[in-house]
Design an enzyme around this catalytic site. Structure first.
Site, PDB file in Angstrom:
ATOM      1  N   GLU A  68       9.411   8.829   4.042  1.00 51.26           N
ATOM      2  CA  GLU A  68       9.016   8.589   5.434  1.00 51.26           C
ATOM      3  C   GLU A  68       9.753   7.345   5.941  1.00 51.26           C
ATOM      4  OE1 GLU A  68       5.007   7.573   8.052  1.00 51.26           O
ATOM      5  OE2 GLU A  68       5.276   6.735   6.052  1.00 51.26           O
ATOM      6  N   ASP A 121       5.741   7.039   1.062  1.00 52.92           N
ATOM      7  CA  ASP A 121       5.241   6.423   2.284  1.00 52.92           C
ATOM      8  C   ASP A 121       6.155   5.257   2.689  1.00 52.92           C
ATOM      9  OD1 ASP A 121       2.951   6.244   4.220  1.00 52.92           O
ATOM     10  OD2 ASP A 121       2.733   4.258   3.317  1.00 52.92           O
TER      11      ASP A 121
END
Length: 543
Positions: A278, A210
């Protein structure tokens, strides 16, 4: 119908190149205990759907112990399954079932921050001189008692929260209950690497990291400069969020990140595991992706936002995207996605009809890079239109009604026409299942020729059958109006032409003896000049 396991070389270190990865949002996939929330046993039960789709791997959004202020992205224990989702033994059953079906499992890890309830933070906040006092980003107030600098939270307002015990502020890029870790501290880095080792030892084949570019902030806590209005982009934060008013030079994207990514890669290498990071940056996402994935010593893939934009994809946008990426680093490896748990679903975001969605599906399978499919995308599910009183997302509540948040993309999966679309026997699941989704359920589309589900199966099968589409090179794109054309180069040469519009275009094929490809997925047959009607495409191959 049971899914037959695909032959898998579990020792293949390059399995991720051109892989199709299916994202599962566990709260909304399948509820097996009747509490209205999806769970790991539900994932195990439904893995055959993903195997039949033809995916290579599943990415499971966070299922770790958490107070759920940000629905699992606020981790209180990196190695314990939250009781809401089951047990660590349930996760082991998911791994075992996935392996039977030839599916790899990727875990979603949040290393930029933890929950304020994590033991690390509870220790850190006790004093300025305890063993973990420097494990988070702490700062003294300005002389007048105000925040240390102008950094902003993605969720609105300042990125600093006052802690009366230490009489200091701590940084939070997201909710105030999500303090940012201080990765400048080598002990923090080693603790996070131990998290990787824990899951790798349990059979995990990879990770989705993330906000990978948020790991480090500037050591000197320098303020960000303003961003001119004409350069603002709401693909990362909605336009109503002042986060878009800054050029984020110092609160993320720091050079120290590179060395830590190399450490992540070194831990994964003995396990033939792969990672997708990401990249949350509206201005330099592709360039950062190129930096993080080039050289075969950092993360394997990055997840840019260019195809997650609110603006409808055009031939010109696609061409410019690949030009930017190639200028930054020719060997960069993207993991493309049209949808995820943070964006408005594709049919609604781009006002796309079914013909357009089918075109986009094949296009995704033909682009150089790997591909992510978000649960329900293969059904053509539109964004669920929810009432304010149904919202759970703190982001949506903060910016309502100008921005309705992320819940519309997170509603439960529609499996059949039963109660709650077959997701849960609970009268009131955590988010409602809307009638428009039940009409497009898996059962409603299963075996129906021309359905979105069957089309996705064909599109993914096309990619699996042609190594050139999985990991071949890409020749330069050329575009004209709504027409985009490119070549994929490998054991064969594949010609690709897509009409990304509602008009009619003429595609001219390069000279040579071309053979039909992808007719089962709707491809027009090759010819020196191919007429493509609205949302039509032509694929062909030659030696």
């Amino acid at each position: 119908m049971d899914a037959a396991a695909k032959p898998v070389d579990w020792a293949d270190r390059n399995w991720w190149r051109g892989a199709t990865i299916y994202q599962i949002y566990p709260r909304s996939f399948q509820d097996t205990n009747g509490d209205g929330v999806g769970d790991l046993r539900g994932i195990e039960q439904r893995l055959e759907h993903i195997a039949r789709l033809g995916a290579d791997a599943v990415w499971i959004s966070p299922f770790f112990k958490s107070p759920m202020n940000d629905f699992g992205y606020d981790v209180a224990d990196y190695t314990r399954v939250d009781p809401m989702f089951g047990t660590n033994e349930d996760f082991e059953a998911v791994i075992a079932k996935a392996r039977e079906l030839g599916l790899r499992v990727m875990v979603d890890l949040v290393f930029s921050h933890t929950s304020a309830q994590h033991d690390w933070f509870q220790e850190s906040r006790k004093s300025r001189d305890n063993a973990k006092s420097d494990w988070y980003v702490w700062a003294d107030p300005s002389p007048d008692g105000t925040v240390p600098n102008n950094w902003l939270s993605m969720f609105g307002g300042t990125a600093w929260h006052w802690d009366s015990r230490r009489e200091q502020y701590y940084m939070h890029n997201f909710l105030a209950s999500q303090p940012d870790l201080n990765l400048h501290n080598p002990e923090v880095q080693e603790a996070l690497l131990d998290v990787l080792r824990y899951w790798l030892e349990r059979g995990v084949s990879g990770f989705r990291f993330d906000v990978i570019n948020f790991y480090f902030c500037d050591r000197y806590l320098r303020s960000n400069p303003p961003l001119p209005r004409e350069l603002r982009n709401d693909s990362i934060a909605p336009s109503v969020n002042p986060y878009n008013h800054q050029l984020h030079l110092f609160d993320k994207n720091q050079p120290e990140n590179i060395d830590f990514l190399r450490k992540l890669r070194a831990v994964m290498e003995p396990y033939a595991a792969a990672a997708v990071g990401e990249v949350g940056d509206a201005q330099r996402g592709l360039e950062i992706m190129a930096e993080y994935t080039s050289g075969n010593d950092k993360v394997h893939m990055c997840y840019p936002f260019e195809l997650l934009q609110p603006t409808k994809l055009t031939a010109r946008i696609l061409e410019e995207t690949f030009q930017r990426m190639n200028r930054a680093a020719p060997d960069a490896w993207p993991c493309w996605a049209y949808s995820n748990h943070d964006t408005v679903r594709l049919p609604t975001r781009w006002h796309a009809c079914d013909a357009a969605l089918k075109n986009y599906a094949v296009l995704l399978m033909c682009l150089r890079g790997s591909a992510c499919i978000y649960q329900g995308e293969e059904l053509g599910l539109p964004e669920a239109n929810l009432r304010y009183e149904d919202l759970q997302d703190p982001y949506g509540k903060e910016f309502w009604p100008e921005f309705k948040g992320r819940d519309g993309a997170r509603t439960p999966m529609a499996w059949d026409d039963g109660a709650n679309g077959g997701f849960s026997p609970n009268d009131k699941p955590w988010l409602p299942v809307v009638p428009e989704h039940i009409e497009r359920s898996v059962a409603a589309q299963e075996g129906v020729e021309g359905s979105m589900l069957e089309h996705y199966r064909k599109a993914i099968a096309l990619r699996r059958a042609h190594p050139t589409l999985r990991h071949g090179a890409m020749d330069a794109m050329w575009t004209s109006g709504d027409l985009v054309q490119f070549l994929r180069l490998g054991v064969e040469t594949v010609f690709c032409a897509f009409n990304l519009g509602a008009g009619t275009v003429q595609a001219r094929m390069p000279e040579g003896q071309w053979h039909p490809l992808g007719a089962e997925a709707g491809s027009k047959p090759p010819a020196p000049t191919v007429t493509l009607g609205p949302w039509e495409f032509c694929l062909a191959w030659r030696d």
